[in-house]
Design a protein around this motif. Sequence first.
Motif, PDB file in Angstrom:
ATOM      1  N   MET A   1      -0.611 -49.160  44.103  1.00 42.13           N
ATOM      2  CA  MET A   1      -0.615 -47.738  44.366  1.00 42.13           C
ATOM      3  C   MET A   1      -1.950 -47.352  44.998  1.00 42.13           C
ATOM      4  N   LYS A   2      -1.902 -46.625  46.070  1.00 40.12           N
ATOM      5  CA  LYS A   2      -3.096 -46.159  46.766  1.00 40.12           C
ATOM      6  C   LYS A   2      -3.254 -44.672  46.450  1.00 40.12           C
ATOM      7  N   SER A   3      -4.341 -44.303  45.778  1.00 43.95           N
ATOM      8  CA  SER A   3      -4.541 -42.901  45.423  1.00 43.95           C
ATOM      9  C   SER A   3      -5.397 -42.204  46.476  1.00 43.95           C
ATOM     10  N   LEU A   4      -5.556 -40.928  46.335  1.00 43.09           N
ATOM     11  CA  LEU A   4      -6.371 -40.150  47.263  1.00 43.09           C
ATOM     12  C   LEU A   4      -7.811 -40.647  47.273  1.00 43.09           C
ATOM     13  N   ARG A   5      -8.306 -41.102  46.160  1.00 45.59           N
ATOM     14  CA  ARG A   5      -9.685 -41.601  46.086  1.00 45.59           C
ATOM     15  C   ARG A   5      -9.882 -42.866  46.901  1.00 45.59           C
ATOM     16  N   ASP A   6      -8.817 -43.581  47.256  1.00 41.48           N
ATOM     17  CA  ASP A   6      -8.917 -44.803  48.052  1.00 41.48           C
ATOM     18  C   ASP A   6      -8.966 -44.526  49.558  1.00 41.48           C
ATOM     19  N   ILE A   7      -8.732 -43.292  49.965  1.00 38.86           N
ATOM     20  CA  ILE A   7      -8.742 -42.931  51.387  1.00 38.86           C
ATOM     21  C   ILE A   7     -10.199 -42.726  51.821  1.00 38.86           C
ATOM     22  N   PRO A   8     -10.637 -43.391  52.891  1.00 43.35           N
ATOM     23  CA  PRO A   8     -12.028 -43.240  53.331  1.00 43.35           C
ATOM     24  C   PRO A   8     -12.306 -41.849  53.918  1.00 43.35           C
ATOM     25  N   VAL A   9     -13.567 -41.444  53.853  1.00 36.13           N
ATOM     26  CA  VAL A   9     -13.996 -40.155  54.393  1.00 36.13           C
ATOM     27  C   VAL A   9     -13.699 -40.108  55.893  1.00 36.13           C
ATOM     28  N   GLY A  10     -13.142 -39.004  56.349  1.00 37.12           N
ATOM     29  CA  GLY A  10     -12.802 -38.834  57.757  1.00 37.12           C
ATOM     30  C   GLY A  10     -11.386 -39.259  58.097  1.00 37.12           C
ATOM     31  N   SER A  11     -10.682 -39.857  57.153  1.00 34.12           N
ATOM     32  CA  SER A  11      -9.304 -40.309  57.380  1.00 34.12           C
ATOM     33  C   SER A  11      -8.324 -39.348  56.721  1.00 34.12           C
ATOM     34  N   SER A  12      -7.101 -39.421  57.184  1.00 33.31           N
ATOM     35  CA  SER A  12      -6.059 -38.595  56.573  1.00 33.31           C
ATOM     36  C   SER A  12      -4.897 -39.476  56.146  1.00 33.31           C
ATOM     37  N   ALA A  13      -4.140 -38.975  55.200  1.00 35.62           N
ATOM     38  CA  ALA A  13      -2.968 -39.685  54.690  1.00 35.62           C
ATOM     39  C   ALA A  13      -1.966 -38.651  54.188  1.00 35.62           C
ATOM     40  N   THR A  14      -0.752 -39.107  53.979  1.00 40.29           N
ATOM     41  CA  THR A  14       0.332 -38.239  53.525  1.00 40.29           C
ATOM     42  C   THR A  14       0.630 -38.516  52.058  1.00 40.29           C
ATOM     43  N   VAL A  15       0.890 -37.460  51.307  1.00 47.91           N
ATOM     44  CA  VAL A  15       1.230 -37.599  49.888  1.00 47.91           C
ATOM     45  C   VAL A  15       2.623 -38.216  49.776  1.00 47.91           C
ATOM     46  N   ALA A  16       2.703 -39.359  49.102  1.00 49.55           N
ATOM     47  CA  ALA A  16       3.983 -40.027  48.894  1.00 49.55           C
ATOM     48  C   ALA A  16       4.616 -39.604  47.570  1.00 49.55           C
ATOM     49  N   LYS A  17       3.766 -39.385  46.550  1.00 56.19           N
ATOM     50  CA  LYS A  17       4.281 -39.033  45.226  1.00 56.19           C
ATOM     51  C   LYS A  17       3.160 -38.415  44.410  1.00 56.19           C
ATOM     52  N   ILE A  18       3.523 -37.490  43.537  1.00 54.62           N
ATOM     53  CA  ILE A  18       2.566 -36.910  42.602  1.00 54.62           C
ATOM     54  C   ILE A  18       2.934 -37.417  41.218  1.00 54.62           C
ATOM     55  N   HIS A  19       2.041 -38.206  40.627  1.00 58.96           N
ATOM     56  CA  HIS A  19       2.269 -38.734  39.284  1.00 58.96           C
ATOM     57  C   HIS A  19       1.806 -37.708  38.258  1.00 58.96           C
ATOM     58  N   GLY A  20       2.105 -37.948  37.025  1.00 58.42           N
ATOM     59  CA  GLY A  20       1.699 -37.020  35.974  1.00 58.42           C
ATOM     60  C   GLY A  20       2.801 -36.014  35.710  1.00 58.42           C
ATOM     61  N   GLU A  21       2.517 -35.153  34.752  1.00 58.18           N
ATOM     62  CA  GLU A  21       3.501 -34.141  34.394  1.00 58.18           C
ATOM     63  C   GLU A  21       2.802 -32.947  33.774  1.00 58.18           C
ATOM     64  N   GLY A  22       3.529 -31.925  33.566  1.00 61.78           N
ATOM     65  CA  GLY A  22       3.004 -30.751  32.891  1.00 61.78           C
ATOM     66  C   GLY A  22       2.071 -29.918  33.747  1.00 61.78           C
ATOM     67  N   ALA A  23       1.052 -29.369  33.086  1.00 59.59           N
ATOM     68  CA  ALA A  23       0.146 -28.414  33.715  1.00 59.59           C
ATOM     69  C   ALA A  23      -0.638 -29.011  34.875  1.00 59.59           C
ATOM     70  N   LEU A  24      -1.047 -30.269  34.760  1.00 65.27           N
ATOM     71  CA  LEU A  24      -1.827 -30.897  35.829  1.00 65.27           C
ATOM     72  C   LEU A  24      -1.012 -30.997  37.113  1.00 65.27           C
ATOM     73  N   LYS A  25       0.205 -31.475  37.010  1.00 68.82           N
ATOM     74  CA  LYS A  25       1.075 -31.600  38.186  1.00 68.82           C
ATOM     75  C   LYS A  25       1.395 -30.226  38.775  1.00 68.82           C
ATOM     76  N   LYS A  26       1.648 -29.261  37.930  1.00 69.93           N
ATOM     77  CA  LYS A  26       1.956 -27.910  38.395  1.00 69.93           C
ATOM     78  C   LYS A  26       0.754 -27.305  39.119  1.00 69.93           C
ATOM     79  N   ARG A  27      -0.452 -27.514  38.593  1.00 67.02           N
ATOM     80  CA  ARG A  27      -1.652 -26.973  39.215  1.00 67.02           C
ATOM     81  C   ARG A  27      -1.865 -27.564  40.607  1.00 67.02           C
ATOM     82  N   ILE A  28      -1.627 -28.878  40.743  1.00 69.74           N
ATOM     83  CA  ILE A  28      -1.758 -29.541  42.042  1.00 69.74           C
ATOM     84  C   ILE A  28      -0.745 -28.961  43.029  1.00 69.74           C
TER      85      ILE A  28
END
Length: 74
Positions: A1-28
Amino acid sequence: MKSLRDIPVGSSATVAKIHGEGALKKRIMDMGITKGTTILVRKVAPLGDPVEVTVRGYELSLRKQDADILEMAD
């Protein structure tokens, strides 16, 4: 799994999935980060927290915990 923290500065990527549940996922999702959204990594603090990104035309700072639950596709 490649998370957002693995993306280098200046690069872009597309969200494939949001893990987690509850308030954290809703806030994102309330911030406009949903599956299929493109995120550009602008800056990362020296210790890795926070990560500054551009999402849907606005700048956003995310904590490590928030960045870790975002699975990214290239």
